[in-house]
Design a protein around this motif. Structure first.
Motif, short mmCIF file in Angstrom:
data_model
loop_
_atom_site.label_atom_id
_atom_site.label_comp_id
_atom_site.label_asym_id
_atom_site.label_seq_id
_atom_site.Cartn_x
_atom_site.Cartn_y
_atom_site.Cartn_z
N LYS A 187 0.82 -1.21 0.00
CA LYS A 187 0.00 0.00 0.00
C LYS A 187 0.86 1.27 0.00
CE LYS A 187 -0.96 -0.44 5.02
NZ LYS A 187 0.07 -1.46 5.33
N SER A 188 1.96 1.26 0.79
CA SER A 188 2.81 2.44 0.82
C SER A 188 3.57 2.62 -0.48
CB SER A 188 3.80 2.37 1.98
OG SER A 188 3.15 2.67 3.18
N VAL A 189 3.99 1.49 -1.08
CA VAL A 189 4.71 1.56 -2.35
C VAL A 189 3.82 2.21 -3.41
CG1 VAL A 189 5.72 0.18 -4.20
CG2 VAL A 189 6.18 -0.40 -1.82
N THR A 190 2.53 1.88 -3.39
CA THR A 190 1.59 2.48 -4.33
C THR A 190 1.59 4.00 -4.19
OG1 THR A 190 0.23 0.51 -4.03
CG2 THR A 190 -0.80 2.38 -5.14
N ALA A 191 1.53 4.47 -2.93
CA ALA A 191 1.51 5.91 -2.69
C ALA A 191 2.79 6.55 -3.18
CB ALA A 191 1.32 6.18 -1.19
N GLN A 192 3.94 5.92 -2.86
CA GLN A 192 5.22 6.50 -3.27
C GLN A 192 5.35 6.52 -4.79
OE1 GLN A 192 7.96 3.97 -1.21
NE2 GLN A 192 7.64 4.98 0.76
#
Lengths: 313, 302, 550
Positions: free
Chosen positions: C55-60
């Motif tokens: 999920k965080s990779v998506t945001a980054q």
């Protein structure tokens, strides 16, 4: 802020006291008798005893220490066994070359090492990073006197760009002073650039992983501004700390460099004093250098307050 | 409740394999191995007695060949690969034998400093009321620049190997003490150490079992750096004429001897200097590589 | 909460088949794989998933902030306001960041530059993207600071981050993110590091700003309470892929996919089940337990005394779980560490059975240590990484004189009991997952046959599905061994599920204590009231549309 400085100052006092005790003990526990050294090889016991009582060496050790420290605090470092002069006077005469050399070396080092280390950190893993890292391992593996002689051989003997050895006082002209000082300062700088560049790289690298760097990038900030405004501003304190701590190593380097280039400074005085077993001079010089080291780090502590608003009490 | 299987979560690559893959470790280790071999095999590497004085071959350039009478009066041809010094001693033999002193000093100093520092550091980290006293004392020691402290100490004792080793050990100990103490203080806070306390593990066992193993990697790394520093400081002391007595061949002594005629015979300084620099470089590279593999968080202290 | 105010055109953010590759040697090929979803104008989309879901990779990836040299977008498209931004040049991307899309992060404590004034940090966005003068910038900064309800902007604008609280810092971050009115705000776990009361305020602020400005919000979280509180639509992710997309109510009440159903079922309810009163013997009782820390004095200026715990009186009976609930700094962990005698209490008594251990010196304390065991929060640090888990488990019993062979036998039984293979005893901690390590830590505690088990935030670091399993295990061993459990937690949902009684702590003092059901039904103290009111998703029943299948 002044309370903070006061606190650092007060904290430096016990350190210096311990240094004083150590230096005193170190040289009082010598197997050789200073009185016998002063008296010379042909003195009889009577003469030696006279000198002992004159120097107060027949007093109990605590009394000796108190007398010694009392004299020190009044600027009386005793009389040199070898030069037959007041040590304080001797030191004052030798101060200029040492200060000149140290300052020039520090200026050279910092102005090369900090940009180099920052660049290496920013381009981590690139050829420039590998060059800086490689150079730094080689740099601090090179003994100062080997670098010194190598530079003398290449730049003074072979190319004749610089004088081989010796010092010219500042009063006798800035040009000559600088001309004779560049080679020794460069010698010291080569080793210290290696050390400081690597430490700068580490500090900046650490800061570059901080969350606020990511925040700055998320704002759309340019990489140069991210590096200078956010990374360097925060790495300043650790870099400063390292420069302060390295000052001890620098002092060691100064002693050797003065010896290589025969600069008539405190370093050369130290070596001559040791060779002559001139204890009052050895004590005074070690104390003085240690005091300088403690003071430099005190200055570094004070400088923190300029860079980091969190240190404010 | 389902029997959850203990699935391996990616085993760590073994430290040895990582070491073998590190360029620094391989190159540094190779240099050190070569130097150790040279030191060990010095008598069999075509050397002469390094202390042998021969007035007939003083100050010769590298490659000089001469015929000398040996002990039985026979004439033998001798090649002075690296020339001779002002007493006619063979520089090549002196440089080769000089490796012995350097490596012995490096090794002894690092072993002694680490052992003493480890002991004092553990005491400072575990005995609260002694901590303050020990650390103030160490601060005092560290406030005296290392080389000056060493110079001061050798001036007290009669010059010799023992004095030099002692003079280098004393300034290094406080750095080890600080390192060990900081590790102890941070490991003490680890939940697994606190768990061991709550299951009633006695303090000596606790230190031995849970704390000491954590000091191992940093101390190996620190030990390598101390070794390099010790070799350097020994050479500096000898070079300044206040270290090992001049009749013993050390790199520092050879260079000190070569100072007066440096402009004419630069090789008297450059060859031992090269050996010294390469050795220190090898040890430092080894330390660098070891740190990257074993203890990535640590940095060299100034 | 449903109707997203979709004013114009298509979605402001559209991901289609977005793929980010992991560096070689990872445990899977892609960090995220074929992720597709969109965020409409004025819509809050929550991306929810456990650790490692991507999920965080998506945001980054959307912000173009993937760690350089480690992760890179290898496929798919990212459209911001209809314009492709995957793979565009950095200068182009920099013009969008801060202006059209902006981001706030998890750790407000570290996300601000500590050596720069907060006003300058908010103004930095204006400095980069606008030609405004310094005075104009300052005015705009003051305005936005007032808009995010920072107190006294006129003086706070010149403050440094360390002078602000965590909640205030997150408000500063939000101010900087919104000062140029971007169309998209990405919030990556922005409330996870905050206390529950602060979290509620920040969630309220995000919703308020979003509604007033019509910003689209991509909200990353692992917490279903937060999802229930703020989301319009929800994207569920697992192992780098999208599992399910639906409206908030669909996901929370009637998830279709088994994985989502499992997650939803794992969320502990805020309604405590009825529990039988317990009348067994008292295993632990503390009386007026105090721990004070003093700092400063002499050289450091004013001497400060901090009462970390004051007059804490608690008892725990055998077979009973008593919770200590509180926010950070409430003193709950201090109490636990005093009882485990990892720190020395300043005054008061701690009776284990009939012995007061509060003042015993270490040598005389050691025989009593076996009665109190503790399980810590961080599963990655609670086992010695250099020793096999077997060695860790038998360490205690062997200290108390049990023969090694017998201790190993007991350890094998316990491994079975906590749901692990007995043969795994000779493996090392790094070969186990976080949840498994926590089971091992429980086994190690049980090996001592303690009277009291202290669980210090023991499930707080675990993913919600693992958390449910470990909670079940704790409840199981409590019943099986008639164990007294002291359960320290900041999480009201967890407390509601496992505790028979709870004590609520604030600033070192127990403000309210009693049976869990009573306190949850009718909190008396104003602080308890505020705490419960702040619990995210309190009005929502998770999975109420699912059939109750066991």
């Amino acid at each position: 802020m002044s309370a903070y400085i006061l606190r650092r100052l007060l904290a430096a006092i016990p350190v210096m006291a311990i240094v004083a005790v150590l230096v005193f003990l170190m040289l009082r526990l010598t197997p050789s008798d200073p009185a016998a050294i002063i008296a010379g090889d042909f003195a009889n016991d009577q003469q030696i005893a006279e000198i002992r009582s004159k120097l107060g060496l027949d007093q109990p050790i605590l009394t000796q220490f108190l007398i010694w420290i009392g004299n020190m605090l009044q600027g009386d470092f005793g009389e040199s066994f070898f030069y037959k002069k007041q040590v304080a006077q001797l030191i004052v005469e030798r101060l200029e070359p040492t200060i000149s050399l140290s300052l020039l070396a520090i200026v050279l080092t910092v102005s090369i090492a900090v940009p180099l280390g920052t660049l290496a950190a920013y381009k981590q893993g690139s050829w420039i990073d590998r060059f800086v890292m490689g150079f730094s391992v080689i740099g601090f593996s090179l003994p100062v006197f080997v670098v010194g002689y190598l530079l003398i051989y290449l730049l003074a003997v072979k190319l004749d760009w610089f004088p081989v050895q010796g010092y010219q006082y500042l009063a006798d002209g800035f040009g000559g002073w600088l001309h004779r000082l560049i080679l020794p300062a460069l010698t010291l700088a080569i080793v210290f650039v290696a050390l400081i560049a690597r430490m700068t790289r580490t500090s900046v690298l650490e800061v570059l992983h901080e969350d606020y760097i990511r925040t700055a990038r998320a704002k759309g900030q340019s990489e140069l501004k991210v590096l200078v405004r956010h990374a360097l501003a925060n790495a300043a304190v650790p870099i400063l700390t390292v420069i302060g701590l390295t000052f001890a190593t620098l002092i060691g380097g100064v002693v050797v460099t003065e010896s290589v280039y025969t600069l008539p400074g405190l370093g050369l005085l130290t070596v001559d004093a040791v060779l002559a077993r001139d204890y009052p001079t050895i004590q005074a010089v070690i104390l003085l250098f240690s005091l300088a080291y403690v003071l430099v780090n005190l200055l570094v502590d004070v400088a923190y307050t300029l860079f980091d608003p969190r240190i404010r009490y | 409740m389902a029997l959850a299987d203990a699935t391996p979560v990616r085993p760590r690559a073994s430290a040895l394999r990582q070491l073998a893959r590190s360029t620094s470790v391989v190159v540094g280790g190779f240099i050190v191995a070569v130097m150790v071999t040279i030191a060990a095999l010095a008598p069999w590497l075509g050397t002469r007695d390094p202390a042998e004085v021969n007035p007939s071959v003083r100050n010769k350039l590298p490659g000089y060949e001469a015929t000398i009478r040996d002990d039985e009066g026979k004439k033998v041809p001798v090649a002075y690969r690296l020339g001779t010094d002002s007493l006619g001693r063979d520089i090549y033999s002196r440089v080769i034998y000089g490796a012995r002193v350097s490596l012995i000093v490096g090794l002894t100093v690092s072993v002694i400093s680490i052992s003493i520092g480890l002991l004092i550091g553990l005491i400072a980290g575990y005995v609260r009321w002694l901590d303050g006293i020990i650390m103030r004392f160490m601060d005092g020691l560290m406030a005296i620049p290392a080389i000056l402290l060493a110079i001061g100490l050798v001036s007290v004792f009669r010059a010799g190997l023992f004095a030099v080793v002692l003079a280098i050990v004393v300034p290094e100990v406080p750095r080890v003490v600080r390192l060990v103490r900081s590790i102890v203080l941070s490991i003490r806070e680890e939940p697994y150490v606190e768990s061991a306390i709550t299951v009633g593990t006695p303090t000596p066992l606790l230190i031995f079992r849970h704390v000491l193993p954590n000091t191992l990697a940093p101390l190996i790394v620190q030990g390598t750096f101390i070794c390099a520093a010790a070799i350097l400081i020994e050479a500096i002391l000898s070079f300044l004429g206040i270290g090992i007595p001049p009749e013993i061949p050390t790199w520092g002594n050879i260079m000190a001897e070569g100072r007066t005629l440096f402009r004419v015979f630069p090789h008297n300084i450059l060859y031992p200097g090269l050996f010294l620099a390469v050795t220190v470089l090898g040890v430092n590279m080894l330390g660098d590589g070891l740190r990257d593999v074993l203890d990535p968080k640590m940095e060299r202290r100034g | 909460m449903q109707g997203a105010t979709d004013t114009g055109g298509g979605p402001i953010l559209e991901l289609d088949g977005l793929t980010v590759a992991l560096p070689k040697g990872g445990d899977r090929g892609n960090a995220i794989d074929g992720v597709s979803f969109s965020v409409g104008r004025g819509e809050i989309v929550c991306v929810v998933g456990e650790s490692g879901s991507g999920k965080s990779v998506t945001a980054q990836a959307v912000m173009g902030l993937l760690p350089k040299g480690q992760l890179a977008v290898t496929g798919g498209s990212i459209k911001l306001e209809g314009r492709e931004i995957a793979g565009i040049a950095q200068p182009e991307l920099r013009r969008l960041r801060g202006q059209r899309m902006s981001m706030i992060f998890q750790e407000p404590m570290t996300a601000l530059n500590p050596v720069e004034r907060v006003g300058e940090q908010i103004g930095e966005v204006l400095e980069i993207h606008t030609p405004l003068s310094a005075a104009e910038r300052r005015q705009k900064v003051l305005d936005i600071m007032a808009a995010v309800h920072l107190p006294d902007p006129a003086s706070m604008i010149d403050a440094f981050p360390h002078q602000l609280s965590g909640g205030q810092r997150q408000r500063v971050m939000i101010a900087a993110a919104l000062v140029l009115d971007p169309v998209l705000l990405i919030a990556d776990e922005p409330t996870t590091a905050l206390d529950v009361t602060t979290q509620a305020q920040i969630l309220k602020l995000v919703a308020e700003m979003q509604a007033r400005r019509g910003t689209g919000v991509l909200f990353i979280t692992h917490d279903f309470g937060v999802v229930a509180e703020i989301a319009h639509r929800v994207v569920v992710m697992q192992h780098g892929r999208v599992v399910e997309i639906g409206s908030r109510d669909e996901i929370i009440s009637r998830p279709r996919e088994p994985y989502t159903q499992m997650l939803i079922r794992s969320v502990p309810s805020l309604h405590p089940p009825d529990r039988k009163p317990n009348a067994s013997t008292v295993a632990l009782s503390t009386n007026k337990l105090c721990k004070t820390y003093s700092s400063g004095g002499f050289l450091a200026g004013k001497r400060r005394v901090v009462k970390a715990a004051a007059d804490v009186t608690i008892d725990v009976r055998r077979g009973e779980t008593v919770g200590i609930v509180g926010e950070s700094g409430s003193g709950k962990t201090t109490v636990a560490r005093c009882i485990a005698r990892l720190i020395h209490p300043t005054s008061g008594t701690i009776r284990i059975g009939d012995v007061d251990v509060a003042t015993l010196p270490e040598r005389r304390l050691r025989p009593h240590r076996k009665h109190v065991q503790i399980v810590f929060q961080d599963p990655y640090r609670s086992l010695n990484p250099r020793r096999t888990v077997g060695a860790s488990i038998i360490e205690g019993p062997v200290n108390f004189g049990l023969a090694t062979a017998d201790a190993i036998r007991r350890a094998r039984d316990l491994m079975q009991l906590v749901g692990l293979q007995p043969d795994a005893l000779d493996r090392f901690p790094h070969q186990f997952s976080g949840g498994q390590r926590q089971r091992i830590a429980i086994a190690r505690a049980l090996a001592m046959e303690p009277k009291l088990l202290i669980a210090d935030e023991a499930v707080s670091a675990l993913d919600v599905s693992v958390q449910a399993q470990v909670l079940a295990l704790l409840d199981d061993v409590r019943a099986r061994f008639d164990l007294a459990i002291l359960f320290i937690t900041h999480d009201l949902r967890v407390a509601a599920q496992i505790c028979d009684r709870i004590a609520v702590m604030q600033n070192g003092v127990v403000v309210e204590a009693g049976p869990t059901t009573e306190i949850f039904a009718a909190p008396k103290h104003p602080y308890t009231h505020a705490l419960f009111a702040a619990a995210p998703g309190r009005g929502v029943r998770f999975g109420d549309g699912l059939e109750a299948v066991s």
